[in-house]
Design a protein around this motif. Structure first.
Motif, PDB file in Angstrom:
ATOM      1  N   UNK A 158      37.148 -40.736 -79.948  1.00 10.68           N
ATOM      2  CA  UNK A 158      37.411 -40.568 -81.383  1.00 10.68           C
ATOM      3  C   UNK A 158      37.509 -39.088 -81.701  1.00 10.68           C
ATOM      4  N   UNK A 188      27.931 -44.932 -81.199  1.00 10.46           N
ATOM      5  CA  UNK A 188      29.340 -44.650 -81.470  1.00 10.46           C
ATOM      6  C   UNK A 188      30.207 -44.825 -80.230  1.00 10.46           C
ATOM      7  N   UNK A 232      27.403 -38.735 -77.730  1.00 11.34           N
ATOM      8  CA  UNK A 232      25.976 -38.611 -77.514  1.00 11.34           C
ATOM      9  C   UNK A 232      25.228 -39.783 -78.141  1.00 11.34           C
ATOM     10  N   UNK A 288      26.389 -45.664 -86.808  1.00  9.16           N
ATOM     11  CA  UNK A 288      26.384 -44.233 -87.057  1.00  9.16           C
ATOM     12  C   UNK A 288      24.994 -43.767 -87.470  1.00  9.16           C
TER      13      UNK A 288
END
Lengths: 153, 391
Positions: free
Chosen positions: A100, A94, A90, A21
């Motif tokens: 998600x 992730x 993007x 992240x």
């Protein structure tokens, strides 16, 4: 993601393998929020003049302009205000999580946070679903507040 | 040059509060937003006013970010940065805005701590084009896709609150594409159907690819002068009848209500200044970054009630031959969208009012609205434009 609620500080969410992240910075004003996450506590800034919580943390209360700010632990509960499912993230870090859900959660303390709702099929989430905070560890001992749907919703 | 009409700022506006903070050591303890907020509150106190009185903000970084931090919703906003003279320019613009009735109470601010910063980590204070430190902490970690994610959240809320459907959003894309078929310079000119939109790849639910604006190169410019000077030039002038602005957040998690944009404030303000109602609008150029954006403009500008945008658009009235021509160039959805598309709203509105649009001309167009949208439904600005006959 697995969810574990065995130690009383709020459910732990195991990060999906290979997820990287964007790491949130900390500033002097938000430090109490992030320090709270180290113990998996959701703490919010409250104005002691008008007795309202606000978010994001600021040096003063955006409701009344007061400067007497205290930090109080939140219930960790709220409801989904809006939700979208990302199929093509993007951030390549992730991609392993996709698809998600990203949601705006309206906390019971009447502030709104952007977050991920985990622990359920993202496509099953609905505006109005009740949710509770869960915690995903960051590398430096802080945790990121995520939310998972309540059993009964 | 013809007769000059006397226009002057002289005596129209006054400075009523000031504050500053310096130190004999050259170092201040406060810095960043804390210092900026302190200066604004001290100057307001000096004036005998409060933040609740403020409807204009000037900042040499980002006035939109600063207003978000303060929690105010200004109708005059200025982020002009020319270095050290920025603040005199802010005052000049504020005086002109006050004189024109665009706002009543404007705050301007400056804070920098180059000496004290040597001993602390860099503190990005409202730097214009980089993400705010708040965005980095409270939005970026969650992987919301930009730019469509925030708009998808708005669509999600609108659907949940009002029953708006994907088909209704898709009709907006279909109607806009109909205009593009009449524009030889549009990027995409083949007609599409609702089914085509719903079959296009899902970008960020519930927005499909054809619900989203293009990514293209593009450029534009405008020239404006006085009404007096305009009448001496070759082409028919397009007069500014009304102008108004409002912003009430910068990032999506700070938007007060995801189904109401600040266009609900500035649209009516601009129309009131122009002396028109929505029924007088012949051409609506409403920034269509996404189908949901266009739908929100229909509601917030007063063309239909809040929540009714879906059914309102569903009968195709926004397309050629319909009762509310919208985005007659083909829009950000089909004509062009280089990133900040608002310039093209103005260019097309002017061309329609000059009757230069050929196959896509709206016959007899006399009043056009160019309604710009910035960031993530964050800042709206409405121009009402009219021909000589509307004066």
């Amino acid at each position: 993601m697995t969810v574990d609620d065995s130690d009383g500080f709020g459910a732990m969410v195991t990060p999906v393998d290979g997820v990287a992240r964007f790491e949130p910075p900390v500033d002097s004003v938000s430090a109490p929020f992030w320090d709270g996450t180290r113990q998996r506590r959701l703490v919010l800034p409250w104005c002691t003049s008008c007795d309202r919580a606000f978010f994001f943390p600021r040096v003063f209360c955006p409701h009344c302009g007061g400067s007497a700010i205290s930090w109080r632990e939140a219930s960790g509960r709220g409801e989904v205000y809006a939700v979208t499912v990302e199929h093509r993230p993007q951030n390549p870090g992730m991609a392993a999580m996709a698809p998600y859900a990203v949601a705006l959660v309206q906390l019971d303390e009447d502030v709104r946070m952007l977050t991920n709702v985990v622990g359920a099929d993202p496509a099953s989430l609905r505006v109005g679903d009740r949710v509770t905070v869960a915690w995903e560890p960051l590398d430096d001992g802080r945790h990121l507040p995520l939310f998972r749907p309540d059993e009964s919703s | 040059m013809g007769q000059r009409v006397e226009r002057t700022l002289r005596g129209a506006a006054a400075i009523v509060g000031v504050a500053d903070d310096v130190s004999p050591t050259g170092v201040l303890e406060r810095h960043g937003r804390a210092l900026e907020v302190a200066m604004v509150l001290e100057a307001l106190d000096d004036a005998g006013l409060t933040l609740a009185d403020v409807d204009g903000v000037c900042h040499a970084g980002s006035s939109m970010l600063f207003a978000e931090y303060l929690g105010i919703h200004p109708r005059f906003t200025d982020s002009t940065n020319t270095g050290g003279s920025s603040f005199e320019i802010h005052a000049e613009h504020a005086a002109a805005a006050i004189a024109a009735g665009l706002c009543d109470v404007v705050v301007g601010v400056y804070a920098a701590t180059p000496r004290g910063d040597r001993n602390r980590p860099p503190d990005p204070v409202g730097r214009r084009w980089s993400p705010s430190v708040e965005s980095m902490q409270f939005e970026m970690p969650y992987g919301l896709r930009q730019p469509m994610g925030p708009y998808a959240l708005s669509a999600s809320r609108h659907m949940a609150q009002y029953g708006t459907t994907s088909e209704q959003l898709a009709q907006i894309a279909v109607s806009t594409r109909e205009w593009a078929t009449l524009n030889p310079r549009a990027r995409y000119r083949e007609p599409i159907t609702i089914d085509d939109v719903l079959a296009s790849p899902m970008e960020s639910t519930p927005l499909h690819r054809l619900d989203c604006c293009l990514v293209t190169d593009g450029a534009g410019a405008f020239v404006m002068t006085s009404a007096e000077r305009a009448r001496q030039l070759a082409k028919p002038p397009v007069y500014v009848l009304g102008a108004a602005t409002c912003h009430d957040h910068s990032m999506i998690s700070q938007m007060p209500d995801l189904t109401i944009t600040p266009g609900a404030v500035c649209g009516p303000n601009a129309m009131a200044m122009a002396g028109i109602t929505p029924g007088d609008v012949d051409v609506l150029m409403g920034y269509d970054s996404f189908t949901i954006t266009a739908l929100l403009h229909l509601e917030d500008l007063g063309f239909c009630a809040k929540g009714d945008g879906g059914p309102f658009a569903a009968d195709g009235r926004l397309g050629p031959g319909g009762s509310l021509p919208m985005n007659t160039n083909g829009g950000g959805l089909s004509y062009t969208h280089p990133g900040m598309y608002g310039m093209f709203l103005i260019v097309e509105a002017v061309r329609q009012l000059r009757a230069e649009c050929g196959p896509r001309q709206v016959d007899g167009a006399e009043v056009a609205v160019a309604h710009g949208s910035g960031m993530v439904l964050s800042c709206m600005s409405t121009l009402v434009l009219g021909t000589e006959a509307t004066l």
